[in-house]
Design a protein around this motif. Structure first.
Motif, PDB file in Angstrom:
ATOM      1  N   GLU A  73      -2.848   2.561   3.799  1.00  0.00           N
ATOM      2  CA  GLU A  73      -2.170   2.401   2.506  1.00  0.00           C
ATOM      3  C   GLU A  73      -3.060   1.670   1.510  1.00  0.00           C
ATOM      4  O   GLU A  73      -3.112   2.028   0.329  1.00  0.00           O
ATOM      5  N   GLY A  77      -3.473   4.633  -0.636  1.00  0.00           N
ATOM      6  CA  GLY A  77      -2.108   4.656  -1.144  1.00  0.00           C
ATOM      7  C   GLY A  77      -2.001   5.494  -2.408  1.00  0.00           C
ATOM      8  O   GLY A  77      -2.932   5.523  -3.224  1.00  0.00           O
ATOM      9  N   ARG A  82       2.006   1.144  -3.303  1.00  0.00           N
ATOM     10  CA  ARG A  82       1.694   1.421  -1.900  1.00  0.00           C
ATOM     11  C   ARG A  82       0.447   0.654  -1.451  1.00  0.00           C
ATOM     12  O   ARG A  82       0.395   0.152  -0.333  1.00  0.00           O
ATOM     13  N   GLY A  86       0.173  -2.254   1.532  1.00  0.00           N
ATOM     14  CA  GLY A  86      -0.847  -2.280   2.567  1.00  0.00           C
ATOM     15  C   GLY A  86      -1.585  -3.607   2.604  1.00  0.00           C
ATOM     16  O   GLY A  86      -1.774  -4.200   3.674  1.00  0.00           O
TER      17      GLY A  86
END
Length: 103
Positions: A73, A77, A82, A86
């Motif tokens: 991610e 991402g 996102r 991560g």
């Protein structure tokens, strides 16, 4: 009547959650392989808590699967949200690992 220009909040939300590939708003996605592995290892570790080393190995598998998901991610991402998830997960795993092994 012409539509009003997007507000600052609207532009910020678009930037944060807009999928750069499809243009769709993406907050969450269907779990991928690393998340399914994390869920499986976690459930197995919970059920094997009294099994000694087995629970430790399963817990390590869960941690590695979650780290795999978080790194993916962070690097790939679909939007800043996102990638933030991560990065935050990697920091959380690093803190958890440090606290587990500090004693």
């Amino acid at each position: 009547m012409a539509p009003s220009p997007p507000t600052t909040v609207r532009r910020a939300l678009d930037w944060l959650f807009r999928d750069r590939n499809t243009g769709a708003m993406t907050v969450a996605q269907w779990p991928n392989l690393p998340l399914w592995l994390f869920a499986g290892f976690t459930l197995a570790a919970w059920s094997a808590q009294e099994q000694g080393p087995l629970a430790s190995w399963l817990s390590l598998g869960a941690d590695l699967a979650l780290a795999w998901w978080a790194a993916d991610e962070l690097l790939r991402g679909v939007n800043p949200w996102r990638r933030f998830l991560g990065g935050a997960t990697i920091l959380g795993l690093a803190a958890l690992f440090t606290l587990r092994h500090a004693a």
